[in-house]
Scaffold this active site. Structure first.
Site, PDB file in Angstrom:
ATOM      1  N   ASP B  11      49.093  29.762  44.734  1.00  0.00           N
ATOM      2  CA  ASP B  11      47.297  29.675  45.430  1.00  0.00           C
ATOM      3  C   ASP B  11      47.538  30.058  46.760  1.00  0.00           C
ATOM      4  OD1 ASP B  11      45.308  29.058  45.442  1.00  0.00           O
ATOM      5  OD2 ASP B  11      44.931  27.563  44.852  1.00  0.00           O
ATOM      6  N   ASP B 107      43.301  35.271  44.467  1.00  0.00           N
ATOM      7  CA  ASP B 107      44.616  34.514  45.134  1.00  0.00           C
ATOM      8  C   ASP B 107      44.870  33.918  44.716  1.00  0.00           C
ATOM      9  OD1 ASP B 107      42.812  32.971  43.705  1.00  0.00           O
ATOM     10  OD2 ASP B 107      41.529  32.589  45.867  1.00  0.00           O
ATOM     11  N   GLU B 108      45.389  34.093  43.378  1.00  0.00           N
ATOM     12  CA  GLU B 108      46.461  33.416  42.914  1.00  0.00           C
ATOM     13  C   GLU B 108      47.340  34.431  41.911  1.00  0.00           C
ATOM     14  OE1 GLU B 108      44.398  30.424  40.316  1.00  0.00           O
ATOM     15  OE2 GLU B 108      43.492  29.764  41.568  1.00  0.00           O
TER      16      GLU B 108
END
Lengths: 366, 413
Positions: B11, B107-108
Site C-alpha cells: 500500500d 495505490d494498492e
C-alpha cells in the site's frame, strides 16, 4: 336469465372469448365473461383494453337476461362437468346457478352494467377474405414478428390493402416475411394499412374454421367477423419503416437447393454454433455449384456440402441458423431459391412455386 | 498438505501527497493536502501528508474544515496523469519479483510470491526489499505479508508509513482479531450497521459468530465474511493477464456549474461520449447497453439504462441514446450537477453481429470510422487539432480537462 345448453357449446364459446381475457387484470370486469341471453342465443363476451371477443351460441332461452361471471372459475367448473345438458340460471342478480342433473353450483356475479360496450365499426376499409387465404397469410408472416415488447410495433403484422390485394408483413428487424393474397372488396380503389399484434392475428386464424372473414378497419380498431364470432382489436401505434426499400432488387448470386436438405444441414450445423454466442452463426459458402455450410465453436466443427443450381458469383456469407431454418415452417415446396447480393446485404429466400411469398434475412457480420 | 501461499499487500503511503512532495521537494515536511479546486466544487481532501494527519485532517474533509484543523495547511492540486505514471512504475517494480500482481485501485497491489521464495527469500525478505526499492523512488509503502489476501491487506494497515507486518497462522488472532470489523474488506457502512446491532464490533467477534446466522443476515456474502475473518480467503491473486475483462466503460463529470438547459447537457454528453467511445475503440469493444447517471444539486442521483441494438460504440450513437434518455427522464425542473455515461454489456468487436433492418448500421459504421480517424489525427497533431465545434462554447468542464478533446483553454468564462 335461464338457459339450457350442452357442455360442448359452452366450452366452444368460453375458449373463444377467453383469449381476450386477462385473469390477472386489475380491472375486475376484464377478468370476467359477460353472458347475455336473448332470442334463443347466448352471447359470450370477453374483453380487455386492447381486444374484445364476442361469441354467439344458439340455445334454448327460457328467460332472457345478462350477467358477468369470473372467467377463470366459470371455465374451470364447466370444463369439469360431465357431457350432459347444463342449465345456467340467474335467479337473483348476485348469483348464477350452474345446474346439471341433481347437482348445482352457484357463482358470485358482478354488476353487468359495468361492462363496457364493445366498439362498433364507424367506417373505413371494409373487405372479405377467404378463411384459407387468411390462415395462409398469417402463417407465412407471423413467425417473423418480434417477441420483444420493447419494439412494440414489430410485435405486430402489417396489413396492406390495395384494392383486391392484401399483403401481410412481419419483421423483427433481423428478418422479414411478406405474403400476398386476394380479397373481396367493393371499393376496388380502396387503399389502406394497419398493424395489429401478430398474436391476435394468429388467434383469429385459429378460431376461423371455414367460409370467409369480414374485416373492417378504422383508425384505431380493426373488426373481424366470421361465423359466430366477432373480434375487435386495437391497432398498434407506430409505423413500419419502408420495408420495400430494404428488399434488394438485384442479386449477384442465386442458388436453388432442395428445401429439406438445406434445412436439415442448417439444423445440424447450428448445433456447432450454439455455444458461440447469441447470434447462432453458421457460415455459407457458395462456390462452383456447391453450397458448403460450416460452423466452428468450443464444441467442435461441422461442415455440410450439397450440390445446388448456382447462377452468378461465388459468395461467402453468415446467417443466424434459426432464421434460415424458420422459413421452412412456411416453405412447403421441395425447392428453395436463395438470392444473395453481398456479404453484408439481405438475402432472399423463396419457394419457386409460390410467387406471393418472400422471406428476407439479414446476415451476421463476421 | 498443501503449503500456504505467501501473499503480500503493498500500500503506497499517502500516495498523492507523497507524490506531490516528490515533485516539489520544498514541500517535504509541511502539513499538506491534495485537494480539488473549490471554485470547481472539487474542494475536498483527496490525500494528506503524515504532518497534516497529525492535525486530524482526514481524507474526504471539505477544504475549509481541514484548514480549520490545521492553519497554514498547504494545498496542492491533484495531478492524475502523474499518479497513473508513478503507479505503473511501481507495479513494474513489483513485477520483477512475481508475475502475479493484482492492482487494487491506484495505490494498492497484491503480490503472490509463493513461487518466488527460492529466488528472493521469505515473504518478509521480499517485503523489506520492496520497501527499500520503493523508497529509492521517493515513495514509501507499507506491506502486509500473510497467507491470504484479506489478512495481507489488514496487515499493510498496521505499520504506516514504510513498515512490514507479518500475519501468520499463529499471530493473526492476537494482531487482527481486536481490529474493528469495518477495517476488513467487504464490511462497508451498512454491513457494519447490521453487525453492530448483533454486538459484533471486532474481526474476532465476526470470526467467532455463527456462520449460519451471518448467512441469514447477509446471504452468501455472510458466509464469506465469516470465512475471511477466519483466514479462509482462498481467492487467488489475479495476475495481470487473468484480470477480468472490463465489464463496462464509463466516464462522469461534476460540472463547474449546474446545468440548466438541455443544450448545456448535450455539450457535456458529447464531451463524455467522446471519451467513452475512444476507450471502447482502444479496448476493441462494442457496447450493448448504455446508462446515463444524473446527479442533482442536492447530490441525489438517478440512473437510466437503454439497450443498444445493434451493439455499437460511436460517440454519436452514445450521444443520441443518452440524450433520448435525458429527454425522457428529465424535465429540467431541477438543474443537473453531474453527469456520467456508462457503456455496458461489452462484447469484442470481432463478435459476430446480427445485422438489422433500419438499424442505421451503415451510418454508425461511418461514424465509427470517422471517429477512429480523428483519434489518429489527435495522436499525430495534438489533442486540440480536431474537435467538435460545440465544445468550443463555454462548457461547464473542470480545468484539468482543458486541452483534452478540444476543450480550449480559456473557452470557459
Amino acid at each position: 336469465m335461464l338457459i339450457t345448453t350442452s357442455k360442448e357449446n359452452l366450452i366452444t364459446a368460453i375458449n373463444a372469448v377467453q383469449k381476450a381475457i386477462n385473469p390477472k387484470s386489475i380491472i375486475p370486469m376484464y377478468s370476467c365473461i359477460k353472458l347475455e341471453a336473448k332470442e334463443n342465443t347466448v352471447i359470450f363476451t370477453g374483453a380487455s383494453l386492447d381486444i374484445g371477443i364476442e361469441c354467439r351460441i344458439p340455445v334454448q332461452v327460457e328467460k332472457e337476461g345478462s350477467t358477468l361471471v369470473p372467467a377463470k372459475y366459470f371455465s374451470d367448473i364447466v370444463r369439469k362437468l360431465p357431457d350432459v345438458p347444463i342449465t345456467l340460471d340467474l335467479s337473483d342478480s348476485l348469483e348464477m346457478t350452474i345446474r346439471y342433473e341433481k347437482s348445482y353450483f352457484t357463482l358470485k356475479t358482478m354488476e353487468v352494467e359495468d361492462f363496457p360496450p364493445l366498439p362498433t365499426f364507424k367506417g373505413g376499409l371494409d373487405f372479405q377474405i377467404p378463411s384459407e387465404t387468411l390462415k395462409k397469410l398469417v402463417r407465412q408472416t407471423s413467425f417473423a414478428a418480434s417477441a420483444d415488447e420493447l419494439k412494440a410495433v414489430f410485435t405486430g403484422l402489417l396489413w396492406e390493402v390495395n384494392g383486391e390485394e392484401l399483403g401481410l408483413v412481419g419483421t423483427d428487424t433481423h428478418r422479414l416475411a411478406w405474403g400476398k393474397g386476394s380479397v373481396l372488396i367493393e371499393n376496388k380503389e380502396a387503399k389502406g394499412s394497419f398493424i395489429i399484434p401478430a398474436k391476435i392475428a394468429t388467434e383469429v386464424s385459429r378460431l376461423i374454421q371455414e367460409g370467409s372473414c369480414h374485416i373492417q378497419a378504422e383508425k384505431n380498431t380493426v373488426f373481424f367477423t366470421f361465423e359466430n364470432i366477432k373480434i375487435n382489436c386495437r391497432v398498434l401505434e407506430g409505423n413500419f419503416p419502408n420495408y420495400r426499400q430494404v428488399i434488394p432488387q438485384q442479386y449477384v448470386t442465386t442458388i436453388q437447393a432442395e428445401s429439406r436438405k438445406l434445412r436439415d444441414a442448417a439444423e445440424r450445423i447450428s448445433l456447432f454454433a450454439l455455444s458461440n454466442d447469441s447470434s447462432n452463426t453458421i457460415n455459407l459458402k457458395v462456390s462452383e455449384g456447391a453450397l458448403t455450410i460450416h460452423s466452428r465453436s468450443d464444441i467442435g466443427f461441422g461442415q455440410e456440402e450439397m450440390a445446388v443450381e448456382q447462377t452468378g458469383e461465388d459468395l461467402n456469407i453468415a446467417f443466424n441458423a434459426r432464421y434460415i431454418t424458420d422459413v421452412f415452417k412456411v416453405i412447403d415446396g421441395d425447392k428453395v431459391i436463395i438470392q444473395l447480393s453481398g456479404q453484408l446485404s439481405a438475402g432472399i429466400m423463396k419457394d419457386p412455386e409460390e410467387k406471393d411469398f418472400l422471406y428476407l434475412v439479414l446476415p451476421v457480420r463476421v | 498438505m498443501e503449503t500456504d501461499k505467501i501473499i503480500l499487500h503493498c500500500d503506497l503511503n499517502n500516495f498523492y501527497a507523497t507524490a506531490a512532495c516528490r515533485e516539489h521537494p520544498e514541500l517535504k515536511g509541511l502539513p499538506l493536502v491534495v485537494c480539488g479546486n473549490p471554485a470547481h466544487r472539487h474542494g475536498i481532501v483527496l490525500a494528506k501528508s503524515e504532518e497534516a494527519k497529525k492535525y486530524g485532517v482526514k481524507t474526504g474533509d471539505v477544504l475549509w474544515q481541514a484548514q480549520q484543523k490545521c492553519p497554514g495547511l498547504v494545498t496542492v492540486p491533484p495531478d492524475f496523469p502523474q499518479y497513473t505514471k508513478l503507479s505503473k512504475e511501481i507495479q513494474e517494480l513489483y513485477r520483477t519479483f512475481t508475475d502475479q500482481v493484482e492492482p487494487f485501485g491506484i495505490d494498492e497491489c497484491w503480490l503472490d510470491v509463493t513461487g518466488s521464495r527460492h529466488l528472493f527469500g521469505s515473504g518478509q525478505d521480499i517485503a523489506d526489499r520492496l520497501r527499500q526499492l520503493v523508497k529509492d523512488q521517493g515513495l514509501t509503502i507499507s506491506v502486509g505479508v500473510s497467507f491470504n489476501k484479506i489478512f495481507a491487506k489488514l496487515g499493510s494497515d498496521l505499520k504506516k508509513p514504510d513498515g512490514t507486518t507479518l500475519i501468520t497462522r499463529d499471530n493473526y488472532r492476537s494482531l487482527l482479531w481486536p481490529l474493528p470489523v469495518n477495517d476488513m474488506m467487504m464490511v462497508g457502512r451498512s454491513t457494519k450497521g447490521t453487525l453492530d446491532r448483533y454486538g459484533i464490533y471486532t474481526i474476532g467477534q465476526l470470526a467467532q459468530a455463527s456462520p449460519v446466522m451471518l448467512e441469514t443476515l447477509f446471504g452468501i456474502n455472510g458466509r464469506k465474511l465469516w470465512e475471511y475473518a477466519n483466514g479462509e480467503d482462498q481467492r487467488p491473486v489475479l495476475s495481470f493477464e487473468t484480470i477480468a475483462e472490463a465489464k463496462s466503460v464509463g466516464q462522469g463529470i461534476t460540472c463547474t456549474r449546474d446545468l440548466q438547459t438541455e443544450k448545456e447537457a448535450l455539450q457535456i454528453l458529447h464531451f463524455l461520449a467522446q471519451r467513452v467511445a475512444r476507450r471502447l475503440r482502444e479496448g476493441r469493444f462494442l457496447a450493448q447497453s448504455l446508462s446515463l447517471i444524473m446527479r442533482s444539486p442536492d447530490l441525489s442521483f438517478r440512473s437510466f439504462q437503454c439497450p443498444l441494438k445493434p451493439a455499437g460504440r460511436s460517440a454519436q450513437l452514445l450521444v443520441d441514446e443518452a440524450s433520448a434518455l435525458l429527454r425522457k427522464h428529465h424535465d429540467w425542473q431541477t438543474p443537473i450537477r453531474a453527469l456520467s455515461l456508462q457503456a455496458g454489456s461489452l462484447i469484442h468487436d470481432d463478435t459476430p453481429l446480427q445485422q438489422c433492418l433500419w438499424g442505421g448500421e451503415n451510418r454508425r459504421q461511418q461514424e465509427e470510422k470517422l471517429e477512429a480517424v480523428t483519434d489518429q489525427l489527435r495522436q499525430r497533431f495534438g489533442a486540440d487539432s480536431i474537435f467538435r465545434a460545440s465544445l468550443l462554447l463555454d462548457m461547464a468542464v473542470p480545468e484539468i480537462y482543458q486541452g483534452d478533446f478540444g476543450v480550449m483553454p480559456g473557452s470557459r468564462v
